[in-house]
Every structure is written in C-alpha cells, then in structure tokens.
Motif scaffolding. Structure first.
Motif, mmCIF file in Angstrom:
data_model
loop_
_atom_site.group_PDB
_atom_site.id
_atom_site.type_symbol
_atom_site.label_atom_id
_atom_site.label_comp_id
_atom_site.label_asym_id
_atom_site.label_seq_id
_atom_site.Cartn_x
_atom_site.Cartn_y
_atom_site.Cartn_z
ATOM 1 N N ASP A 1 1.070 -1.000 0.004
ATOM 2 C CA ASP A 1 -0.231 0.151 0.295
ATOM 3 C C ASP A 1 0.977 0.846 0.125
ATOM 4 O OD1 ASP A 1 -1.443 -1.768 -0.467
ATOM 5 O OD2 ASP A 1 -2.552 -1.153 2.361
ATOM 6 N N ASP A 2 1.400 0.931 0.084
ATOM 7 C CA ASP A 2 2.697 2.161 1.275
ATOM 8 C C ASP A 2 3.948 1.979 0.000
ATOM 9 O OD1 ASP A 2 3.170 4.680 2.331
ATOM 10 O OD2 ASP A 2 4.966 4.080 3.070
ATOM 11 N N ALA A 3 4.762 1.686 -0.661
ATOM 12 C CA ALA A 3 5.875 1.153 -1.503
ATOM 13 C C ALA A 3 5.309 1.588 -2.727
ATOM 14 C CB ALA A 3 6.675 0.641 -0.349
ATOM 15 N N GLY A 4 3.690 0.913 -3.013
ATOM 16 C CA GLY A 4 3.712 0.521 -4.642
ATOM 17 C C GLY A 4 3.566 1.266 -5.648
ATOM 18 N N GLY A 5 4.353 1.402 -6.528
ATOM 19 C CA GLY A 5 4.574 2.390 -7.292
ATOM 20 C C GLY A 5 5.654 3.836 -6.987
ATOM 21 N N LYS A 6 6.414 3.827 -6.295
ATOM 22 C CA LYS A 6 6.829 4.896 -5.662
ATOM 23 C C LYS A 6 8.645 4.821 -5.337
ATOM 24 C CE LYS A 6 3.346 5.954 -2.208
ATOM 25 N NZ LYS A 6 2.653 6.045 -0.933
ATOM 26 N N ARG A 7 9.409 5.791 -5.359
ATOM 27 C CA ARG A 7 10.970 5.842 -5.609
ATOM 28 C C ARG A 7 10.741 4.732 -3.711
ATOM 29 N NH1 ARG A 7 11.982 11.761 -5.495
ATOM 30 N NH2 ARG A 7 10.767 11.680 -3.921
ATOM 31 N N VAL A 8 11.679 3.487 -3.962
ATOM 32 C CA VAL A 8 12.076 3.068 -2.748
ATOM 33 C C VAL A 8 13.461 2.471 -2.401
ATOM 34 C CG1 VAL A 8 11.257 0.860 -1.293
ATOM 35 C CG2 VAL A 8 9.742 1.914 -3.178
ATOM 36 N N VAL A 9 13.425 2.373 -1.575
ATOM 37 C CA VAL A 9 15.319 2.206 -1.215
ATOM 38 C C VAL A 9 14.861 0.937 -0.409
ATOM 39 C CG1 VAL A 9 17.676 3.289 -0.114
ATOM 40 C CG2 VAL A 9 16.124 5.286 -1.572
ATOM 41 N N LEU A 10 15.707 0.364 -0.915
ATOM 42 C CA LEU A 10 15.543 -0.949 0.100
ATOM 43 C C LEU A 10 16.636 -1.396 0.565
ATOM 44 C CD1 LEU A 10 13.979 -1.956 -2.671
ATOM 45 C CD2 LEU A 10 13.568 -3.552 -1.136
ATOM 46 N N ILE A 11 17.470 -1.850 2.054
ATOM 47 C CA ILE A 11 18.457 -1.442 2.861
ATOM 48 C C ILE A 11 18.865 -3.240 2.990
ATOM 49 C CG2 ILE A 11 20.037 -0.899 5.667
ATOM 50 C CD1 ILE A 11 18.666 1.773 3.196
ATOM 51 N N GLY A 12 20.068 -3.368 2.631
ATOM 52 C CA GLY A 12 19.874 -4.531 2.778
ATOM 53 C C GLY A 12 20.273 -5.896 1.225
ATOM 54 N N GLY A 13 20.877 -6.786 0.694
ATOM 55 C CA GLY A 13 21.391 -6.423 -0.299
ATOM 56 C C GLY A 13 21.492 -8.638 0.296
ATOM 57 N N SER A 14 20.156 -9.178 1.133
ATOM 58 C CA SER A 14 20.139 -10.846 1.102
ATOM 59 C C SER A 14 19.434 -10.767 0.056
ATOM 60 C CB SER A 14 19.952 -11.107 2.593
ATOM 61 O OG SER A 14 18.741 -9.971 2.681
ATOM 62 N N TYR A 15 18.087 -12.329 0.083
ATOM 63 C CA TYR A 15 17.527 -12.308 -0.358
ATOM 64 C C TYR A 15 16.376 -12.022 -0.480
ATOM 65 C CZ TYR A 15 15.109 -15.594 3.173
ATOM 66 O OH TYR A 15 14.185 -15.569 4.024
ATOM 67 N N LEU A 16 15.873 -11.088 0.714
ATOM 68 C CA LEU A 16 14.712 -9.892 1.478
ATOM 69 C C LEU A 16 14.677 -9.634 1.013
ATOM 70 C CD1 LEU A 16 12.562 -11.171 3.517
ATOM 71 C CD2 LEU A 16 13.248 -9.441 3.969
ATOM 72 N N GLY A 17 15.560 -8.864 0.572
ATOM 73 C CA GLY A 17 16.085 -7.185 -0.355
ATOM 74 C C GLY A 17 15.743 -7.622 -1.764
ATOM 75 N N CYS A 18 16.224 -8.791 -2.130
ATOM 76 C CA CYS A 18 16.437 -8.885 -3.635
ATOM 77 C C CYS A 18 14.753 -8.694 -4.252
ATOM 78 C CB CYS A 18 17.369 -9.740 -3.929
ATOM 79 S SG CYS A 18 18.977 -9.069 -3.576
ATOM 80 N N GLU A 19 14.159 -9.595 -3.647
ATOM 81 C CA GLU A 19 13.243 -10.651 -4.155
ATOM 82 C C GLU A 19 12.026 -9.086 -3.586
ATOM 83 O OE1 GLU A 19 11.729 -13.834 -1.273
ATOM 84 O OE2 GLU A 19 13.126 -14.871 -2.803
ATOM 85 N N VAL A 20 11.934 -8.572 -2.380
ATOM 86 C CA VAL A 20 11.485 -7.358 -1.741
ATOM 87 C C VAL A 20 11.596 -6.319 -3.565
ATOM 88 C CG1 VAL A 20 10.353 -5.569 -1.307
ATOM 89 C CG2 VAL A 20 10.780 -7.647 0.053
ATOM 90 N N ALA A 21 12.327 -5.663 -3.803
ATOM 91 C CA ALA A 21 13.698 -5.127 -4.673
ATOM 92 C C ALA A 21 12.426 -5.480 -6.503
ATOM 93 C CB ALA A 21 14.828 -5.385 -5.280
ATOM 94 N N ALA A 22 12.399 -7.049 -6.610
ATOM 95 C CA ALA A 22 12.002 -7.231 -7.717
ATOM 96 C C ALA A 22 10.282 -6.967 -7.315
ATOM 97 C CB ALA A 22 12.257 -9.147 -7.688
ATOM 98 N N SER A 23 9.947 -7.600 -7.076
ATOM 99 C CA SER A 23 7.810 -7.527 -6.673
ATOM 100 C C SER A 23 7.689 -5.889 -6.915
ATOM 101 C CB SER A 23 8.138 -8.045 -5.317
ATOM 102 O OG SER A 23 8.276 -8.764 -5.222
ATOM 103 N N LEU A 24 8.319 -5.139 -5.989
ATOM 104 C CA LEU A 24 7.659 -3.539 -5.958
ATOM 105 C C LEU A 24 8.775 -3.144 -7.392
ATOM 106 C CD1 LEU A 24 9.505 -2.151 -2.662
ATOM 107 C CD2 LEU A 24 6.711 -2.509 -3.738
ATOM 108 N N THR A 25 9.359 -3.856 -8.228
ATOM 109 C CA THR A 25 9.462 -3.128 -9.191
ATOM 110 C C THR A 25 7.861 -3.125 -10.703
ATOM 111 O OG1 THR A 25 11.576 -3.393 -9.000
ATOM 112 C CG2 THR A 25 11.190 -3.070 -11.426
ATOM 113 N N GLU A 26 7.724 -4.606 -9.749
ATOM 114 C CA GLU A 26 7.061 -5.258 -11.103
ATOM 115 C C GLU A 26 5.218 -4.863 -10.632
ATOM 116 O OE1 GLU A 26 7.082 -6.970 -13.345
ATOM 117 O OE2 GLU A 26 8.186 -9.302 -12.645
ATOM 118 N N LEU A 27 5.485 -3.841 -9.151
ATOM 119 C CA LEU A 27 4.754 -2.745 -9.054
ATOM 120 C C LEU A 27 4.646 -1.278 -9.008
ATOM 121 C CD1 LEU A 27 3.406 -4.107 -5.457
ATOM 122 C CD2 LEU A 27 1.976 -4.340 -7.483
ATOM 123 N N GLY A 28 5.763 -1.278 -10.149
ATOM 124 C CA GLY A 28 6.087 0.064 -10.644
ATOM 125 C C GLY A 28 7.113 0.727 -10.080
ATOM 126 N N SER A 29 6.963 0.385 -8.601
ATOM 127 C CA SER A 29 8.260 0.664 -8.121
ATOM 128 C C SER A 29 9.047 1.052 -8.390
ATOM 129 C CB SER A 29 8.550 0.325 -6.307
ATOM 130 O OG SER A 29 7.326 0.521 -5.795
#
Ligand SMILES: Cc1cc2nc3c(=O)[nH]c(=O)nc-3n(C[C@H](O)[C@H](O)[C@H](O)COP(=O)(O)OP(=O)(O)OC[C@H]3O[C@@H](n4cnc5c(N)ncnc54)[C@H](O)[C@@H]3O)c2cc1C
Length: 409
Positions: free
Chosen positions: A142-170
């Motif tokens: 709700d809060d980060a979809g389609g926006k400029r998002v910074v992810l802190i951490g390069g483990s699988y969680l950060g990478c997966e969330v970055a990929a998913s949010l990118t699909e939501l237009g972030s």
C-alpha cells in the motif's frame, strides 16, 4: 481463566508448528493437539510475503498452509492472536496470554524469528518498513507500490522485495554492505548473476556502503543517507537486515541458548527437557551434514522438515534430523534459485552449465568435499548434489572434471 490438559502443545503458529501438527496426525497421534499462534491468521506461507502475495497475485486465503476445514477435520485446535507467555518445565505447563494454563504431555517450541531493527537517526519516521508478516506485506504494497523505494540490505529478502515492488511500478534502489547482492551466502559468481538480473529490470544497486541515517519531512522519510555519502530520495524504505530468533519463552523457561543464538536441541530436536522440542528458525541442532557442528538455519524447508522430525520423535521414534537443508528464492519470474547447504566456507567453486546463459549449477567444495550447491534451472544437478552431500560430500570425479562429470556416477 481455565486449566486444561493436552497431549501435544505446539507453540508458534508458523510452518514448523503446523507441520508438526500435520505429521502427528498422519503418524497416528490420537491425543489432543493444540497449536498456539499469536498472529491473526492461521499458519500461512511466510515466504509469499516478499513474492506473489506482495505483488497482489496470491490472495490472503491462498497463503494459508491449511484451511479452517482441515483443522476441524484433523481435530487440531489452532488458537490465533494468543501468545504463550510462560513455560514451566517442572510442572509441564504453559501459561497463555488469555490467562489459561495448559498442562502438556509433549511440547514443541517453534516461535520463529522477528526482524532485526536498525537504530539510526530517523528510524522512527513513517514510511520505513520491515517485513515478516502478511500485515507487513500489505503495508509495503500500500505504501511503497509505484513509488521511489530504497531497500536496505542485499540479501535474498531485499532482492525479492525489490523485484516484486519493481513489478508494481516502484523505482527501487538497494543499499548494502556487501559488494555484490546475495554474495554472502552464495559467493560472488552467483551474486553477480542475480545482481545483473536486478539491473536489467532497472534496479540500482549500491554495494560496499551502508545506511547512516534517514531524513524526513513532516514525520515521514524522504531521504536515505549512506556512510559513503550517497543521498537517495525515497518515498518509502524497506529494511531487510536479517532476523533475530524469538527466544523470549525459551530463555525465560531456562532452556540453553547456543553460540548460534538458538535453542540448543539434540539430533532428534529435543531440548534437555524430556519431551520438549524446538524446531524451525529458533532451533540450534547438531547437523549430521555439517560435521556434527551446531547450526541454526532460517529456511522454509528446514522449518517444514523439522516439524515432521519432531512429530516422529514425539510419537516414539528416535529419528535424527538428517535432512540436507534446502533453500529457494525467486526474483519475481526473472530468476529462481535453489540451494542446498549452507556452506559456511568453501575454497573452490565449479560451474556446471553457463552462468551467462542463465542455466547453471555451482558446486561449492571445501577441502576436496562437496559442501553446497546452487542451481538456476538445473534441478537434476541439485538433486544429485543433495544426495552426495547427504552421503558425506565425496566427489564423484576429480574436481577438475566436475564441470562436465556425471554426478550420478
Ligand atoms: C518475507 C519472507 C520471505 C521468506 N522467503 C523464504 C524463501 O524464499 N525461502 C526460504 O527458504 N525461506 C524463506 N523465508 C524464511 C522462512 O519463511 C522461515 O524460515 C520459516 O517461516 C520459519 O518457520 P518457523 O515455523 O520456524 O517460524 P515462523 O514462520 O516465524 O513462525 C513462528 C510463529 O510463532 C509465533 N510466535 C512467536 N512467539 C510466540 C508465542 N510466545 N506464542 C504464540 N506464538 C508465538 C510468531 O508470531 C509466528 O507466527 C522467508 C521469510 C520471510 C519473513
């Protein structure tokens, strides 16, 4: 407030707890099975929180590991929004947040983990998210979809969330201490492959740097400032800085916590208290595939398989937990990895297939033994590697020939 007696009390409504309940029934347990969970949902697949559930592709009810009808049918009583607040090992009694007291025959502690929170200037600003639950995933969407998002951490969680949010237009940017994403667990060759997939989809990665502070305006985060001097505009932040096992109950009960930060259990996953077991993210056990060293592993399949081992042992077997740990991760549908290990160190990597072509298996060797393997699209190699590790890691061919050798030989 009531007092009651159950045959099996399973604390923690996650994967390990649910799977223990399932295998108790499949193994013929006929006593009362009580599963105590503090979340509002019945046990669900937590791994979807950074993947299809975050992207809105999987509805909430489809994340459930078993639906309400299964619990009724199997006569497994599942409490939600209820915590076990105390465990008395002498009287074999749990106290619940409802005030009820439950005497048990056998018990499982599977309280999982909580996110590791960062404490830097600006940490309290709105728009800074952590991810562990379905509710967290809802907030991030709700809060980060389609926006400029910074992810802190390069483990699988950060990478997966970055990929998913990118699909939501972030528009996603990752900041991490390691130079290459996912390299801490899987090495730089694999890490570079996944990082290139992220870059191809427009995700910027800043490695070798770390968070210094958050800045904001009107109480909400607007910028991430790094130790290396980057100033990144952000409408929202997602922190993936690891998890901390939830040992509150175990510690207060006097159970031993090991050097790996988990509840110490034997090979059968039993604590020193007779009939009291631990499994999943909190369990620190002497793994038969890690030279008998104590290890604690936060993987889906480990929680799954340990839940089953505990059920078998509660039912009177003396079954050591000898499953080779398995891990998976998906960067949306851009790349999927599967891994067996984990290797804590390795001195050589052998690549089968081609990293450039996106279909490969990396074999991790240490001292001439196979200790881990990672596959992208080479499931058969992974299955063979898993078998070899279970058998002691003896190589089926000289290391120099492993890139093309028949692993089943
Ligand atoms: C977003 C995300 C994505 C993931 N993706 C992957 C993946 O792709 N691959 C992979 O291998 N692993 C993945 N994992 C890790 C995997 O999900 C965990 O290792 C696994 O869920 C651990 O299961 P568990 O049963 O030990 O603990 P949990 O799933 O954490 O369940 C423990 C439950 O116990 C509850 N609890 C705690 N204390 C009490 C108490 N005192 N009383 C009652 N209830 C209590 C907690 O609230 C929680 O609901 C992911 C984890 C997260 C957070």
């Amino acid at each position: 407030m009531s007092e009651r007696e159950v045959a099996y009390a399973l604390v923690g409504g996650g994967l390990a707890g649910l799977n223990c309940a399932r295998w108790l029934r499949e193994g013929g347990a006929d006593g009362t099975v009580l599963l105590i969970g503090r979340e509002p949902d019945l046990p669900y697949d937590r791994s979807l929180c950074s993947k299809s559930y975050l992207r809105g592709e999987t509805p909430r009810e489809e994340t459930l590991l078993r639906d309400a009808a299964w619990f009724a049918e199997q006569q497994v009583e599942a409490l939600v929004r209820v915590s076990a607040t105390a465990l008395d090992l002498q009287t074999r009694t749990l106290t619940l947040s409802t005030g009820d007291r439950v005497r048990f025959g056998k018990a499982l502690l599977a309280t999982g983990a909580n996110v590791r929170r960062l404490n830097v200037a600006g940490s309290g600003l709105d728009g800074i998210h952590y991810l562990r639950t379905l509710g967290n995933s809802d907030s991030i969407r709700d809060d980060a979809g389609g926006k400029r998002v910074v992810l802190i951490g390069g483990s699988y969680l950060g990478c997966e969330v970055a990929a998913s949010l990118t699909e939501l237009g972030s528009i996603c940017t990752i900041v991490m201490q390691e130079d290459v994403t996912l390299s801490r667990g899987f090495g730089e060759s694999a890490g570079r492959f996944f990082q290139s997939r992220l870059a191809e989809h427009g995700i910027t990665v800043h490695g070798g740097d770390e968070l210094e502070r958050f800045e904001g305006s009107g109480g909400r985060v607007t910028r991430v400032v790094t130790a290396g001097g980057l100033e990144l505009d952000a409408d929202a932040v997602v922190v993936g800085a690891g998890a901390v096992p939830d040992l509150t109950l175990a510690r207060a009960a006097g159970l031993q916590v090991g050097p790996g930060g988990g509840v110490v259990v034997d090979q059968c996953l039993q604590t020193p208290a007779d009939g009291v077991y631990a499994a999943g993210d909190i369990a620190e056990y002497r793994s038969v595939v890690h030279d008998g060293d104590a290890i604690r592993i936060e993987h889906w399949d480990v929680a799954f398989s340990q839940g089953r081992t505990v059920a078998r042992n509660m039912l009177g077997e003396d079954a050591p937990h000898d499953v080779v740990p398995y891990f998976f991760s998906d960067l949306s549908d851009w790349a999927s990895l599967e891994y067996v290990g984990p290797a804590r160190k390795w001195d050589r990597e052998v690549v089968r297939g081609s990293i450039e072509d996106g279909e490969f298996c990396i074999l991790y060797l240490n001292g001439g033994r196979l200790v881990a393997a990672l596959s992208v699209g080479r499931g058969e190699d992974l299955a063979q590697a898993r078998r070899l590790i279970a058998e002691g890691g003896v190589l089926p061919a000289p290391a120099d020939e492993l890139a093309s050798a028949d692993l089943s030989a």
